[in-house]
Design a protein around this motif. Structure first.
Motif, PDB file in Angstrom:
ATOM      1  N   LEU A 176     -60.041   2.447 104.495  1.00 33.68           N
ATOM      2  CA  LEU A 176     -60.524   1.666 103.394  1.00 33.68           C
ATOM      3  C   LEU A 176     -59.684   2.119 101.911  1.00 33.68           C
ATOM      4  CD1 LEU A 176     -64.417   2.058 104.022  1.00 33.68           C
ATOM      5  CD2 LEU A 176     -62.813   0.038 104.217  1.00 33.68           C
ATOM      6  N   ASN A 177     -59.413   3.381 101.935  1.00 35.55           N
ATOM      7  CA  ASN A 177     -58.580   3.945 100.766  1.00 35.55           C
ATOM      8  C   ASN A 177     -57.535   3.159 100.691  1.00 35.55           C
ATOM      9  OD1 ASN A 177     -56.540   6.278  99.975  1.00 35.55           O
ATOM     10  ND2 ASN A 177     -58.156   5.998  98.419  1.00 35.55           N
ATOM     11  N   ARG A 178     -56.538   3.153 101.781  1.00 34.39           N
ATOM     12  CA  ARG A 178     -55.298   2.613 102.134  1.00 34.39           C
ATOM     13  C   ARG A 178     -55.287   0.955 101.807  1.00 34.39           C
ATOM     14  NH1 ARG A 178     -52.079   6.389 100.648  1.00 34.39           N
ATOM     15  NH2 ARG A 178     -54.090   7.157  99.704  1.00 34.39           N
ATOM     16  N   MET A 179     -56.516   0.453 102.076  1.00 30.88           N
ATOM     17  CA  MET A 179     -56.716  -0.974 101.932  1.00 30.88           C
ATOM     18  C   MET A 179     -56.636  -1.126 100.400  1.00 30.88           C
ATOM     19  SD  MET A 179     -56.739  -3.904 103.406  1.00 30.88           S
ATOM     20  CE  MET A 179     -57.574  -5.722 103.184  1.00 30.88           C
ATOM     21  N   SER A 180     -57.496  -0.225  99.858  1.00 32.71           N
ATOM     22  CA  SER A 180     -57.635  -0.583  98.262  1.00 32.71           C
ATOM     23  C   SER A 180     -56.215  -0.441  97.687  1.00 32.71           C
ATOM     24  CB  SER A 180     -58.603   0.738  97.664  1.00 32.71           C
ATOM     25  OG  SER A 180     -58.795   0.544  96.447  1.00 32.71           O
ATOM     26  N   ALA A 201     -53.042  -1.060  99.005  1.00 34.42           N
ATOM     27  CA  ALA A 201     -52.213  -2.163  99.442  1.00 34.42           C
ATOM     28  C   ALA A 201     -52.852  -3.474  98.808  1.00 34.42           C
ATOM     29  CB  ALA A 201     -52.659  -2.231 100.891  1.00 34.42           C
ATOM     30  N   SER A 202     -54.050  -3.864  98.554  1.00 37.08           N
ATOM     31  CA  SER A 202     -54.675  -4.990  98.093  1.00 37.08           C
ATOM     32  C   SER A 202     -54.686  -4.786  96.397  1.00 37.08           C
ATOM     33  CB  SER A 202     -55.917  -5.343  98.880  1.00 37.08           C
ATOM     34  OG  SER A 202     -57.187  -4.286  98.242  1.00 37.08           O
ATOM     35  N   GLY A 203     -55.031  -3.709  96.004  1.00 43.25           N
ATOM     36  CA  GLY A 203     -55.289  -3.544  94.424  1.00 43.25           C
ATOM     37  C   GLY A 203     -56.548  -3.849  94.226  1.00 43.25           C
ATOM     38  N   THR A 204     -57.471  -3.811  95.285  1.00 40.70           N
ATOM     39  CA  THR A 204     -58.906  -4.033  95.257  1.00 40.70           C
ATOM     40  C   THR A 204     -59.803  -2.803  95.248  1.00 40.70           C
ATOM     41  OG1 THR A 204     -58.470  -6.168  96.129  1.00 40.70           O
ATOM     42  CG2 THR A 204     -60.843  -5.331  96.032  1.00 40.70           C
ATOM     43  N   LYS A 205     -60.527  -2.541  94.356  1.00 34.69           N
ATOM     44  CA  LYS A 205     -60.943  -1.256  94.048  1.00 34.69           C
ATOM     45  C   LYS A 205     -62.220  -1.399  95.009  1.00 34.69           C
ATOM     46  CE  LYS A 205     -63.152   1.872  90.585  1.00 34.69           C
ATOM     47  NZ  LYS A 205     -64.436   2.164  91.044  1.00 34.69           N
ATOM     48  N   THR A 206     -62.845  -2.377  95.375  1.00 31.42           N
ATOM     49  CA  THR A 206     -63.852  -2.671  96.234  1.00 31.42           C
ATOM     50  C   THR A 206     -64.018  -1.689  97.534  1.00 31.42           C
ATOM     51  OG1 THR A 206     -64.470  -4.586  95.387  1.00 31.42           O
ATOM     52  CG2 THR A 206     -65.447  -4.144  97.434  1.00 31.42           C
ATOM     53  N   GLN A 229     -58.672  10.825  93.696  1.00 27.48           N
ATOM     54  CA  GLN A 229     -57.831  10.397  93.108  1.00 27.48           C
ATOM     55  C   GLN A 229     -57.766   8.786  92.769  1.00 27.48           C
ATOM     56  OE1 GLN A 229     -54.592  11.900  95.348  1.00 27.48           O
ATOM     57  NE2 GLN A 229     -54.979  14.042  94.887  1.00 27.48           N
ATOM     58  N   THR A 230     -57.943   7.963  93.843  1.00 26.56           N
ATOM     59  CA  THR A 230     -57.913   6.642  93.651  1.00 26.56           C
ATOM     60  C   THR A 230     -59.109   6.091  92.778  1.00 26.56           C
ATOM     61  OG1 THR A 230     -57.008   6.436  96.067  1.00 26.56           O
ATOM     62  CG2 THR A 230     -57.912   4.458  95.227  1.00 26.56           C
ATOM     63  N   ASP A 231     -60.055   6.731  92.911  1.00 26.71           N
ATOM     64  CA  ASP A 231     -61.459   6.293  91.668  1.00 26.71           C
ATOM     65  C   ASP A 231     -60.831   6.161  90.483  1.00 26.71           C
ATOM     66  OD1 ASP A 231     -64.216   5.683  91.557  1.00 26.71           O
ATOM     67  OD2 ASP A 231     -64.309   7.390  90.475  1.00 26.71           O
TER      68      ASP A 231
END
Length: 366
Positions: free
Chosen positions: A136-140, A142-147, A207-209
């Protein structure tokens, strides 16, 4: 990264993935928008959390490597399908306890075991949950989608107090397997890598948050307390365990003492396993997917050590061995080296072994 996405590698990567998820390379945008992943033979109602997590990450590897939006769409649909099946009770009638439409992962995610109960029955594994959080983190990213990272945080917050006990002691402990509703442990022993997985993945989510986020600071502290008691004594002779240890530690190798030390210990043990001839045993006594985990750990590393050329040769040897046996990328009919229920995990992890891509630390930075 020591592997390259050559045309031959990409061909085998796609062949392995399409054996599990059906022909998808020529899907039109409209067909992709309604794509439903076919059921896997190994998972309950067709989904198995570990395999599907690796597949999501593989789709993101394809997306970044080819710039084809198709693969991002397929990753999104696979994620939703997993949530719609493994985030629900086995009969599919209700979400797992604690989950709602607004917070679909507050009940965790089932493993996807075929049996409801028993020694190999369904439940929740922490190391499966963390690899899904990572997907899910990598998808965020790759997609630029925080969700997607928000969903991973939701899952992380939910499962932490269920798997962790004695949180406020000097040495908390973890359960290896919990019941489907997270109400009680099914296996009370602690997984060898679970605290390490927790520390690394939870740090990546935080970190991504956003810069300065402390959303998981307490949970990370819990894992760090266990980690500091474990890494110096690390030892393993399990090929998958060693590969996943090398993968996990590579995120902070050279930055944090434990990661550098753990990587050195895993390298030592992998070198010993190799020199003692384990990987020369007849394939009938080995499992391909576990050795593809070894390849993952080898190929994400950029560390220049005297063992790395030996390990790179080992990774080539392992993928070639199983390809020669017609186990991968597409299993030949009648092969005895892989049981039918292990075909999906074997094929998907073979693709990862060929080119780890999105599993690597800096893959989305280029």
């Amino acid at each position: 990264m020591t592997a390259h996405f050559t045309p031959e590698t990409q061909q085998n990567f796609l062949a392995a993935m399409q054996h599990v998820y059906g022909p998808f390379t020529h899907l039109s945008p409209s067909s992709a928008s309604t794509w439903t992943p076919p059921p896997n033979s190994e998972g309950h109602r067709g989904r198995y959390l570990w395999t599907d997590a690796f597949a999501v990450i593989n789709f993101l590897t394809l997306h970044k490597s080819t710039s084809n939006p198709l693969y991002l769409t397929l990753a999104a649909h696979l994620i939703q399908n997993v949530h719609d099946i493994l985030g629900y009770s086995r009969d599919g009638t209700k979400r797992l306890d604690g989950a709602t439409d607004a917070e679909p992962l507050k009940g965790g995610l089932r493993i996807g075991k075929m049996e409801e109960s028993g020694p190999d029955g369904d439940g929740q594994y922490f190391h499966y949950l963390t690899i899904w959080m990572f997907a899910l983190n990598r998808m965020s990213l790759a997609s630029g989608t925080k969700t997607y990272n928000d969903l991973a945080l939701q899952l992380a917050k939910t499962v932490h107090p269920r798997f962790m006990v004695n949180r406020h002691s000097q040495r908390p402990r973890m359960f290896w397997k919990m019941s489907m509703d997270l109400s009680h442990p099914l296996v009370r022993s602690e997984g060898n890598l679970d605290p390490i997985d927790g520390y690394v993945i939870y740090k990546l989510l935080q970190q991504t948050d956003g810069e300065g986020s402390t959303v998981l600071v307490e949970e990370i502290c819990d894992y760090k307390k266990i980690l500091e008691t474990k890494w110096r004594g690390y030892s393993s002779d399990d090929s998958l365990d060693l590969g996943m240890t090398l993968w996990t530690s590579h995120w902070f190798e050279g930055e944090e003492e434990w990661a550098t030390g753990l990587s050195q210990r895993a390298s030592r043990d992998l070198g010993k396993l190799n020199s003692e001839g384990y990987f020369d045993l007849p394939t009938a006594y080995r499992l391909a997917f576990r050795e593809f985990g070894t390849c993952l750990g080898i190929r994400v590393r950029d560390t220049a050590t005297e063992l790395q050329p030996i390990f790179e040769a080992l990774a080539r040897k392992l993928t070639t061995t199983w390809e020669t046996k017609n186990v991968v990328p597409v299993p030949a009919g009648g092969t005895i080296e892989v049981r039918e229920k292990l075909v999906p995990i074997t094929c998907v992890m073979h693709a990862t072994a060929l080119f780890p891509g999105a599993f690597q630390k800096d893959f989305f930075c280029h």
